[in-house]
Scaffold this motif. Structure first.
Motif, short mmCIF file in Angstrom:
data_model
loop_
_atom_site.label_atom_id
_atom_site.label_comp_id
_atom_site.label_asym_id
_atom_site.label_seq_id
_atom_site.Cartn_x
_atom_site.Cartn_y
_atom_site.Cartn_z
N ALA A 85 0.83 -1.21 0.00
CA ALA A 85 0.00 0.00 0.00
C ALA A 85 0.86 1.25 0.00
O ALA A 85 0.53 2.24 -0.66
N THR A 86 1.98 1.21 0.71
CA THR A 86 2.88 2.38 0.74
C THR A 86 3.43 2.64 -0.65
O THR A 86 3.53 3.79 -1.07
N GLY A 142 7.71 9.93 8.31
CA GLY A 142 7.12 9.87 9.63
C GLY A 142 5.62 9.55 9.65
O GLY A 142 5.01 9.55 10.71
N ALA A 143 5.03 9.24 8.50
CA ALA A 143 3.59 8.99 8.44
C ALA A 143 3.15 7.82 9.32
O ALA A 143 2.00 7.76 9.74
N PHE A 144 4.06 6.90 9.61
CA PHE A 144 3.71 5.72 10.41
C PHE A 144 4.29 5.79 11.81
O PHE A 144 4.39 4.78 12.50
N VAL A 198 7.18 6.74 14.83
CA VAL A 198 8.62 6.70 15.09
C VAL A 198 8.98 5.30 15.58
O VAL A 198 8.27 4.71 16.39
N TYR A 199 10.06 4.78 15.06
CA TYR A 199 10.57 3.49 15.51
C TYR A 199 11.95 3.76 16.07
O TYR A 199 12.85 4.18 15.35
N GLY A 200 12.13 3.53 17.37
CA GLY A 200 13.38 3.93 18.01
C GLY A 200 13.42 5.45 18.00
O GLY A 200 12.49 6.11 18.46
N ASN A 201 14.45 6.01 17.47
CA ASN A 201 14.57 7.47 17.34
C ASN A 201 14.37 7.92 15.90
O ASN A 201 14.70 9.06 15.58
N HIS A 202 13.88 7.04 15.05
CA HIS A 202 13.80 7.35 13.63
C HIS A 202 12.35 7.38 13.14
O HIS A 202 11.56 6.52 13.50
N PRO A 203 12.03 8.36 12.29
CA PRO A 203 10.67 8.39 11.72
C PRO A 203 10.48 7.22 10.76
O PRO A 203 11.43 6.74 10.15
N THR A 204 9.23 6.77 10.67
CA THR A 204 8.91 5.69 9.75
C THR A 204 7.81 6.16 8.81
O THR A 204 6.75 6.54 9.28
N PRO A 205 8.04 6.19 7.51
CA PRO A 205 9.33 5.91 6.87
C PRO A 205 10.33 7.04 7.14
O PRO A 205 9.96 8.13 7.52
N TRP A 206 11.60 6.74 6.90
CA TRP A 206 12.66 7.70 7.20
C TRP A 206 12.72 8.83 6.18
O TRP A 206 13.35 9.84 6.41
N GLY A 207 12.02 8.69 5.07
CA GLY A 207 11.93 9.75 4.06
C GLY A 207 10.63 9.63 3.29
O GLY A 207 9.89 8.66 3.45
N ASP A 208 10.32 10.63 2.50
CA ASP A 208 9.11 10.59 1.68
C ASP A 208 9.21 9.45 0.66
O ASP A 208 10.28 9.24 0.07
#
Length: 175
Positions: free
Chosen positions: A124-125, A133-135, A137-147
């Protein structure tokens, strides 16, 4: 009120056959499922959406991560080698090493409803895209890490419409 009585045996038999076939669309829907799976898989080869729009090219980050997996992609001075350039140019969008998304396209029939898709959780993504970051944060990182740019692979093209029409004519053909 107008009343019509059929007296032609061939016409009556043909209409009965048509009614029987129309009551059981499962064989037709199965054929449509197979045709749509084939055309969807072809989109990965052609790198284009159902409407014929080319998919966005891979980002520099995606290409860099891809090239880092292969020795010989860079010269000793860190520049892109000829082999790396060839790998970069041949890397198609949505085709990773395993080709999981493109090889797991399938159909499912639920009554008279046909579903086409992939069981891959990221399908779907890829179809709709996602913002950084739409999903969450996982750990200290946005999910996804970029557009992630949308690259639609599911849908019905004009060629698919023609194929479905042809399959319907073939299915309803009476003897």
């Amino acid at each position: 009120m107008l009343s019509v009585k059929l007296t032609n045996d061939l016409l009556t038999a043909s209409l009965k056959q048509l009614a029987i076939k129309g009551a059981n669309l499962e064989p037709f829907m199965m054929a449509v499922g197979e045709a749509l799976v084939a055309s969807t898989k072809q989109r990965f080869v052609d790198s284009e959406s159902p409407d014929g729009t080319p998919w966005a090219p891979n980002t520099e980050t995606t290409l860099a991560r891809h090239l880092a997996k292969y020795s010989g992609s860079f010269t000793k001075s860190g520049h892109l080698s000829k082999r790396g350039q060839a790998r970069s140019e041949s890397k198609k969008p949505l085709l990773g090493e395993t080709k999981s998304l493109s090889t797991t396209i399938n159909w499912q029939l639920d009554g008279n409803v046909l579903h086409i898709g992939s069981p891959m959780e990221y399908a779907a993504t890829q179809q709709f895209g996602a913002k950084r970051g739409a999903f969450g944060v996982y750990g200290n990182h946005p999910t996804p890490w970029g557009d992630i740019t949308a690259r639609p692979f599911l849908g019905i093209s004009s060629d698919d419409e023609t194929a479905i029409y042809d399959l319907l004519q073939e299915y309803l053909q009476i003897t």
